[in-house]
Write a protein that holds these residues in place. Sequence first.
Motif, PDB file in Angstrom:
ATOM      1  N   UNK A 165       0.648  -1.213  -0.287  1.00 56.97           N
ATOM      2  CA  UNK A 165      -0.041  -0.137   0.236  1.00 56.97           C
ATOM      3  C   UNK A 165       0.884   1.546  -0.224  1.00 56.97           C
ATOM      4  N   UNK A 166       2.051   1.451   0.776  1.00 54.65           N
ATOM      5  CA  UNK A 166       2.592   2.599   0.576  1.00 54.65           C
ATOM      6  C   UNK A 166       3.195   2.691  -0.530  1.00 54.65           C
ATOM      7  N   UNK A 167       4.001   1.429  -1.116  1.00 56.19           N
ATOM      8  CA  UNK A 167       4.107   2.163  -2.105  1.00 56.19           C
ATOM      9  C   UNK A 167       3.750   2.682  -3.072  1.00 56.19           C
ATOM     10  N   UNK A 168       2.233   1.592  -3.408  1.00 55.03           N
ATOM     11  CA  UNK A 168       1.590   2.610  -4.156  1.00 55.03           C
ATOM     12  C   UNK A 168       0.840   3.957  -4.414  1.00 55.03           C
ATOM     13  N   UNK A 169       1.281   4.258  -3.265  1.00 58.28           N
ATOM     14  CA  UNK A 169       0.510   5.239  -2.775  1.00 58.28           C
ATOM     15  C   UNK A 169       1.560   6.580  -2.981  1.00 58.28           C
ATOM     16  N   UNK A 170       2.951   6.064  -2.914  1.00 57.16           N
ATOM     17  CA  UNK A 170       3.747   6.624  -3.081  1.00 57.16           C
ATOM     18  C   UNK A 170       4.337   6.734  -4.668  1.00 57.16           C
ATOM     19  N   UNK A 171       3.696   5.808  -5.228  1.00 57.67           N
ATOM     20  CA  UNK A 171       3.854   5.917  -6.560  1.00 57.67           C
ATOM     21  C   UNK A 171       2.384   6.532  -6.929  1.00 57.67           C
ATOM     22  N   UNK A 172       1.679   6.476  -7.034  1.00 63.59           N
ATOM     23  CA  UNK A 172       0.586   7.590  -7.181  1.00 63.59           C
ATOM     24  C   UNK A 172       0.514   8.870  -6.938  1.00 63.59           C
ATOM     25  N   UNK A 173       1.264   9.182  -5.869  1.00 63.07           N
ATOM     26  CA  UNK A 173       1.250  11.009  -4.630  1.00 63.07           C
ATOM     27  C   UNK A 173      -0.412  11.402  -4.433  1.00 63.07           C
TER      28      UNK A 173
END
Length: 178
Positions: free
Chosen positions: A6-14
Motif C-alpha cells: 500500500x505504501x508503495x502504491x501511494x508513493x507511486x500515485x502521489x
Amino acid sequence: MIDDLIDAVIDREGGYTNHPADRGGATHWGITEAVARANGYAGDMRHFEREAAVAIYRRIYWLRPRFGDIAERAPLIAAELFDTGVNMGPAVATGFLQRALNALNRGARDYSDVLLDGRIGPQTLTALDGFLATRGATGETVLLKAIEALQGERYLSFAERRPANEAFLYGWLANRIG
C-alpha cells in the motif's frame, strides 16, 4: 506485506491529480473520486485523507479479492495482482492469473483448467498449488512474467484504442510492469 505494498502504491500515485486525459477524473493517493464516493467519502478529493485511501486499498484491493491467500503461496504474484488490481481492477488482475495458469498447465496434464471468472476461489488456489509444485523454484518467476505480459498487452491496447491514453502509456509500462 500488504502495508508495504500500500505504501508503495501511494508513493507511486502521489497526491491529488485531475489530469484532463484521465477518464478516472480526480484522484488522490491513487483513489478515484468514484471509488472514494462508493466507500462513503463525500468531500472534495483535494482533502481525501491518506488513512482513508489505505483502508480502501486494504479492503477493496487486498482482502475482498483474497490476494492474501495468493501471498501465502506466491508473494511475488500477490504483489503483482494487488498492483494490477489497483490500476485495472481486481477481477482483471485475477483473470490474468487464471489465464496464465490455464496456458501453463500443459493441456491440463499438470492440473485442471480454471474457470475464468475473475475470482480467487478453491479452483484457482488448487491450480496455483499444482503449478508451483510442478514448476518448482522458478515457477513463480515464470508465472509473474506471463501475468505482466498480459498486463502490458492491455496497456498497449488501451493506447491504441484511445489516443488520449498515450499520455499514460510510458508511465504504465515503466511503473507498473517488472
